[in-house]
Design a protein around this motif. Structure first.
Motif, PDB file in Angstrom:
ATOM      1  N   ALA A 131       1.340  -7.984  55.250  1.00  0.00           N
ATOM      2  CA  ALA A 131       0.845  -7.995  53.855  1.00  0.00           C
ATOM      3  C   ALA A 131      -0.631  -8.355  53.838  1.00  0.00           C
ATOM      4  O   ALA A 131      -1.108  -9.003  52.908  1.00  0.00           O
ATOM      5  CB  ALA A 131       1.666  -8.981  53.026  1.00  0.00           C
ATOM      6  N   GLY A 133      -4.856  -6.884  54.645  1.00  0.00           N
ATOM      7  CA  GLY A 133      -5.723  -5.890  54.015  1.00  0.00           C
ATOM      8  C   GLY A 133      -5.223  -4.467  54.194  1.00  0.00           C
ATOM      9  O   GLY A 133      -5.197  -3.675  53.244  1.00  0.00           O
ATOM     10  N   ALA A 134      -4.806  -4.108  55.418  1.00  0.00           N
ATOM     11  CA  ALA A 134      -4.342  -2.739  55.664  1.00  0.00           C
ATOM     12  C   ALA A 134      -3.064  -2.474  54.874  1.00  0.00           C
ATOM     13  O   ALA A 134      -2.870  -1.379  54.334  1.00  0.00           O
ATOM     14  CB  ALA A 134      -4.099  -2.535  57.159  1.00  0.00           C
ATOM     15  N   ASN A 153       6.662 -10.070  55.498  1.00  0.00           N
ATOM     16  CA  ASN A 153       5.472 -10.676  56.108  1.00  0.00           C
ATOM     17  C   ASN A 153       5.805 -12.071  56.607  1.00  0.00           C
ATOM     18  O   ASN A 153       6.633 -12.762  56.010  1.00  0.00           O
ATOM     19  CB  ASN A 153       4.331 -10.747  55.074  1.00  0.00           C
ATOM     20  CG  ASN A 153       3.008 -11.077  55.727  1.00  0.00           C
ATOM     21  OD1 ASN A 153       2.651 -10.492  56.743  1.00  0.00           O
ATOM     22  ND2 ASN A 153       2.277 -12.040  55.171  1.00  0.00           N
ATOM     23  N   ARG A 154       5.142 -12.456  57.704  1.00  0.00           N
ATOM     24  CA  ARG A 154       5.323 -13.811  58.244  1.00  0.00           C
ATOM     25  C   ARG A 154       5.112 -14.845  57.137  1.00  0.00           C
ATOM     26  O   ARG A 154       5.919 -15.751  56.958  1.00  0.00           O
ATOM     27  CB  ARG A 154       4.321 -14.012  59.389  1.00  0.00           C
ATOM     28  CG  ARG A 154       4.305 -15.394  59.968  1.00  0.00           C
ATOM     29  CD  ARG A 154       3.313 -15.499  61.084  1.00  0.00           C
ATOM     30  NE  ARG A 154       1.926 -15.247  60.676  1.00  0.00           N
ATOM     31  CZ  ARG A 154       0.871 -15.329  61.463  1.00  0.00           C
ATOM     32  NH1 ARG A 154       1.053 -15.638  62.738  1.00  0.00           N
ATOM     33  NH2 ARG A 154      -0.348 -15.107  61.013  1.00  0.00           N
ATOM     34  N   THR A 155       4.003 -14.715  56.395  1.00  0.00           N
ATOM     35  CA  THR A 155       3.750 -15.603  55.250  1.00  0.00           C
ATOM     36  C   THR A 155       4.399 -14.935  54.034  1.00  0.00           C
ATOM     37  O   THR A 155       3.832 -14.015  53.433  1.00  0.00           O
ATOM     38  CB  THR A 155       2.237 -15.789  55.038  1.00  0.00           C
ATOM     39  OG1 THR A 155       1.652 -16.112  56.298  1.00  0.00           O
ATOM     40  CG2 THR A 155       1.930 -16.858  54.016  1.00  0.00           C
ATOM     41  N   LYS A 158       2.742 -13.964  50.582  1.00  0.00           N
ATOM     42  CA  LYS A 158       1.815 -12.819  50.476  1.00  0.00           C
ATOM     43  C   LYS A 158       2.591 -11.516  50.225  1.00  0.00           C
ATOM     44  O   LYS A 158       2.142 -10.648  49.478  1.00  0.00           O
ATOM     45  CB  LYS A 158       0.963 -12.699  51.745  1.00  0.00           C
ATOM     46  CG  LYS A 158      -0.233 -13.638  51.720  1.00  0.00           C
ATOM     47  CD  LYS A 158      -0.916 -13.753  53.058  1.00  0.00           C
ATOM     48  CE  LYS A 158      -1.663 -12.524  53.494  1.00  0.00           C
ATOM     49  NZ  LYS A 158      -2.292 -12.708  54.833  1.00  0.00           N
ATOM     50  N   THR A 196       1.956  -2.827  59.776  1.00  0.00           N
ATOM     51  CA  THR A 196       0.553  -3.017  59.381  1.00  0.00           C
ATOM     52  C   THR A 196       0.045  -4.369  59.880  1.00  0.00           C
ATOM     53  O   THR A 196      -1.059  -4.773  59.531  1.00  0.00           O
ATOM     54  CB  THR A 196       0.373  -2.962  57.847  1.00  0.00           C
ATOM     55  OG1 THR A 196       0.861  -4.183  57.280  1.00  0.00           O
ATOM     56  CG2 THR A 196       1.092  -1.791  57.227  1.00  0.00           C
ATOM     57  N   LEU A 223      -0.035   1.164  62.504  1.00  0.00           N
ATOM     58  CA  LEU A 223      -1.433   1.423  62.114  1.00  0.00           C
ATOM     59  C   LEU A 223      -2.407   1.197  63.267  1.00  0.00           C
ATOM     60  O   LEU A 223      -3.566   1.614  63.197  1.00  0.00           O
ATOM     61  CB  LEU A 223      -1.827   0.516  60.934  1.00  0.00           C
ATOM     62  CG  LEU A 223      -1.791   1.191  59.565  1.00  0.00           C
ATOM     63  CD1 LEU A 223      -0.493   1.914  59.327  1.00  0.00           C
ATOM     64  CD2 LEU A 223      -2.054   0.195  58.469  1.00  0.00           C
ATOM     65  N   GLY A 245      -1.879   4.812  64.703  1.00  0.00           N
ATOM     66  CA  GLY A 245      -2.845   4.770  63.601  1.00  0.00           C
ATOM     67  C   GLY A 245      -4.026   5.713  63.755  1.00  0.00           C
ATOM     68  O   GLY A 245      -4.932   5.698  62.912  1.00  0.00           O
TER      69      GLY A 245
END
Ligand SMILES: NC(=O)c1ccc[n+]([C@@H]2O[C@H](COP(=O)([O-])OP(=O)(O)OC[C@H]3O[C@@H](n4cnc5c(N)ncnc54)[C@H](OP(=O)(O)O)[C@@H]3O)[C@@H](O)[C@H]2O)c1
Length: 275
Positions: A131, A133-134, A153-155, A158, A196, A223, A245
């Motif tokens: 999650a 920028g890409a 996402n890990r976090t 986000k 991503t 990506l 990517g």
């Protein structure tokens, strides 16, 4: 041949010496016989303001923007395209008589890299890993195309913010927990997985998710510009369609070249230059 009249284009990043964009854009300039050249500039984060002023001061015609400047450059520009504004990141700047226009060509580039392989995402159930920028450009592009999205996402927070933000575009988007992720993958309800995250840049990185039980029809996309452990594992699990990517890199550059010059880019030549 660099002359007094040569127009300067470039890329701002930090680090940037690994960038393949100069190869691709200089090949396209040569193809058209344009008096132009494209250079990589290693711009420290604390120098981004000065570097952006230099686009105007030195009459550079256009620049690409890469990590870590894609978000921070936005308030330094005069105008933003609707995509750049919605994604919250700029990867292409055009200097038009001292006014700087910011665009995001990553989202279009990503969709184009799929469609050139005959992959269309409308209605597909897609798991997006990451999650950052890409992921923002990818999720924006997929949501616009009408895909059904699951973001892990890990976090976790986000992923939740991203799902909430782009959910309003009419697509169905949910953030998933580690447990949901395992169920989604093993129950076979996913048409495509897109990595991503930066996991896979280094050979020793763990896989961004366990894909041992993926359905062989699932498309697996990364990506990162090379054949990553994820793509390798997907092939070994029997998945017949895998993409790295490099297609996205090519097509975001193709669109940037078109924005700068108004010419129809020589796509195959640019692809060959990247290779
Ligand atoms: N093909 C192309 O044209 C193209 C264009 C842009 C980017 N990319 C590639 O996309 C990747 C991501 O770039 P970005 O700009 O999105 O970077 P970014 O904004 O820094 O985001 C990095 C993402 O990776 C996750 N991550 C990093 N280390 C991790 C770990 N050890 N375990 C689990 N998750 C981890 C982060 O999770 P947290 O949120 O938990 O930190 C975040 O979701 C890079 O490899 C880049 O080369 C390719």
């Amino acid at each position: 041949m660099i002359k007094g009249s040569t127009a300067i284009y470039g890329i701002f990043g930090n680090p940037v010496s690994h960038s393949k964009s100069p190869l691709m854009h200089n090949a396209a300039f040569r193809y058209f016989g344009l008096d132009a050249c494209y250079v990589a500039f290693d711009v420290l984060p604390e120098r981004l303001d000065q570097a952006t002023q230099a686009i105007r001061a030195l009459n550079m015609r256009g620049v690409n923007i890469t990590v870590p400047h894609k978000e921070r450059i936005m308030p330094l520009l005069d105008y933003l395209s609707p995509e750049a504004e919605a994604i919250g990141a700029v990867n292409t700047v055009k200097n038009s008589q001292g006014l700087l226009y910011g665009y995001n060509t990553d989202a279009w580039g990503f969709i184009q890299s799929l469609s050139e392989r005959g992959i269309y995402v409308k209605g597909k159930r897609i798991l997006v890993l990451g999650a950052g920028g890409a992921a923002r450009a990818v999720v924006y592009a997929l949501a616009k195309e009408g895909a059904v999205l699951f973001i892990y996402n890990r976090t976790a927070q986000k992923a939740e913010s991203l799902a909430l933000e782009y959910g309003s575009m009419g697509s169905i988007i949910s953030a998933v927990s580690q447990k949901d992720l395992e169920d989604l993958v093993s129950l076979g309800g996913i048409d495509m997985v897109i990595n991503t995250t930066s996991l896979g840049l280094k050979a020793e990185d763990p896989l961004p998710c366990d894909i041992g039980s993926l359905n062989p029809n699932t498309i697996v996309c990364d990506l990162i510009y090379k054949r990553t452990p994820l793509l390798q594992a997907a092939s070994e699990a029997g998945c017949t369609t895998t993409l790295d990517g490099s297609g996205m890199l090519l097509w975001q550059g193709v669109y940037a070249f078109q924005i700068w010059t108004g010419l129809t880019p020589p796509v195959e030549l640019m692809r060959e230059a990247l290779r």
